[in-house]
Design a protein around this motif. Structure first.
Motif: not given
Ligand SMILES: *Cc1c(COP(=O)(O)O)cnc(C)c1O
Length: 492
Positions: A90-92, A147-151, A188-192, A243-247, A270-275, A299-304
């Motif tokens: 995944w992306v942890h 809490s994360g990119t979803s929120m 795109a990530h399904n959180c959108i 910006a950085g697709s999950v797949n 921009v969904d830059g969760a990790f990228g 974007f997330d701090f808990h990933k990259w």
């Molecule tokens: C992980 C991820 C998300 C969701 O982020 P969460 O922090 O798990 O809510 C959205 N978009 C991408 C590209 C991701 O990698």
């Protein structure tokens, strides 16, 4: 009243409690230090699973030292595995030793970050300001830790909708003249889509735009879809650049999407969760060119950036837009000019949550402890590892690369010269991944690329070394070989 007669939840014997706490901190540090020495993951014994989820209500209390022991034996031994150098699923994020300390300090303060005037509030403002500078947004930009990119995505979309339809609260989604629609790529990530449906958008109002072979949104297709949707009576208002697709770790061309957004007066998210964090990498920051043109970034701090779970961020181009969408101060939250109720605006006016934890501390401490330069070097290192793994795959006679490697994700499969059906190949690769996980050797995950099962290796891991790539490839090849020879031996 003397200390030992007080009736509260504090320890009766502080000295003993303190010494026990030191022991548990040692165990926590041991756990981090020994991340290299464990299997990546271990299947949880059946009994343990049953015990963990079937205990009676804890009506009477128990001693903290026994409780700590229990956590070490039952939980730490059977974790998610993402602290290990060969966790590739995944992306942890990996976490850090400093993360343990920051969580401990934050818990000691037990701050409520919904608002009011206290020092921690200024730490979150500082973190947001740093992020604004990292991504090059204008000075009036603001944001919120979540809490994360979803929120963060949910808040971005709600803010954009409020800006597009200022009377949305009165009208509701049913009262709109024309249905709103938004655009995302098919990567795109399904959180959108989740955020959109939670906000009352119909599922089909999330328009999926085709991507090129490289996984980037097809811009001509985007423009054509916008034109057609307008002609069909829809109202395009929002477009997402990934910006950085999950797949596959692919990047949309943010500048091209920004140009289309500009011309069509769409909000650019921009969904830059990790990228998005490749901004910090000297070799890969070009992938994020144009991100400074976004109206919102999630974007997330808990990933990259390896801050302990869970913390992400939403940035909004103008902080007033965010306040417009969320600010409401009922009587019991009235602000004051002085005293504890000052410190305006409150963070609860910038999102959905009222009570909030001190997420900012672990971010602030991680950024300050390691510095952006070093954190960026870890990102660069992961991208180099993905390149190296790609070369190993390309030069192996039994492995097949399944997607171009743009950043930190490599997709491949075991594909020997034998005449296996595509179904059998899918099963074989799924089995290889499960075995790697169960043997504790490595933990990639699987996905589908162009309809076939892929071994997906994601590197957002500061502990991974180049040699882990060699080890992974050897393990995949040997599991693959043993499974295919077994299968041949089984044919009568
Ligand atoms: C992980 C991820 C998300 C969701 O982020 P969460 O922090 O798990 O809510 C959205 N978009 C991408 C590209 C991701 O990698």
């Amino acid at each position: 009243m003397t200390k030992d007669l007080r009736d509260n939840l504090d320890p009766k014997d502080w000295a003993a409690y303190r010494s026990m706490a030191h022991d548990l901190l040692d165990q926590a540090m041991d756990h981090v230090e020994s991340a290299f020495d464990r299997p990546v993951w271990k299947p949880i014994p059946k009994d343990l699973k049953r015990n963990l989820a079937n205990e009676p209500l804890p009506v009477e209390g128990m001693a903290m030292d026994r409780l700590g022991q229990r956590v070490a034996e039952d939980l730490m031994a059977y974790g998610n595995g993402n602290t290990h150098p060969r966790f590739f699923g995944w992306v942890h994020g990996t976490g850090t030793a400093g993360g343990v300390i920051s969580e401990m300090m934050a818990a000691a303060m037990n701050t409520n970050m919904g608002g009011r005037d206290h020092a921690p509030i200024y730490v979150e403002r500082q973190v947001i300001e740093w992020c604004r500078q990292i991504f090059g947004l204008p000075e009036e930009a603001g944001g919120l830790l979540v809490s994360g990119t979803s929120m963060a995505t949910l808040l971005s979309l709600a803010t954009a909708r409020k800006r597009h339809v200022p009377r949305i609260e009165e009208l509701g989604m049913d009262g709109l003249e024309r249905p709103l629609c938004l655009y995302v790529s098919d990567q795109a990530h399904n959180c959108i889509a989740k955020a959109a449906t939670a906000l009352g958008f119909a599922k089909h109002s999330v328009r999926r735009v085709r991507t090129s072979d490289q996984g980037a949104m097809d811009i001509a297709e985007l423009e054509a879809m916008i034109r057609n949707d307008r002609a069909d009576g829809l109202e395009p208002f929002f477009v997402v650049a990934t910006a950085g697709s999950v797949n596959t770790g692919s990047f949309d061309n943010i500048n091209s999407i920004a140009a289309v957004a500009n011309k069509n007066e769409l909000w650019l998210h921009v969904d830059g969760a990790f990228g998005g964090l490749v901004k910090l990498s000297e070799t890969h920051n070009h992938l994020c060119q144009g991100i400074e043109r976004a109206h919102s970034i999630a974007f997330d701090f808990h990933k990259w950036l390896h801050v302990p779970y869970a913390v992400g961020c939403v940035l909004i181009r103008d902080k007033r837009w965010q306040l417009d969408a969320f600010s409401e101060r009922p009587d019991y939250l009235a602000d004051q000019e002085r005293g504890l109720a000052a410190g305006n605006p409150w963070f609860c006016e910038m999102g959905l949550e009222l009570s909030r934890g001190f997420l900012a501390l672990k971010v602030w401490m991680t950024l300050k402890e390691h510095g952006l330069k070093r954190l960026g070097e870890m990102i660069t290192k992961n991208c180099a590892q993905a390149r190296y793994l790609t070369r190993l795959v390309e030069t192996s006679s039994v492995l097949e690369l399944l997607s171009p490697t743009a950043s930190n994700i490599t997709n491949f499969r075991y594909h020997p010269e034998t005449s296996l059906s595509s179904n059998a190949l899918d099963q074989l690769n799924t089995e290889i991944v499960m075995r790697l996980q169960e043997n504790g050797v490595a933990a990639p995950s699987t996905t589908k690329i162009g309809g076939v099962t892929s071994i997906r290796v994601n590197m957002t891991n500061h502990r991974t070394e180049m040699s882990d790539m060699d080890l992974l490839v050897k393990a995949v090849e040997s599991e693959g070989l043993s499974l295919t020879t077994q299968a041949q031996a089984a044919v009568p």
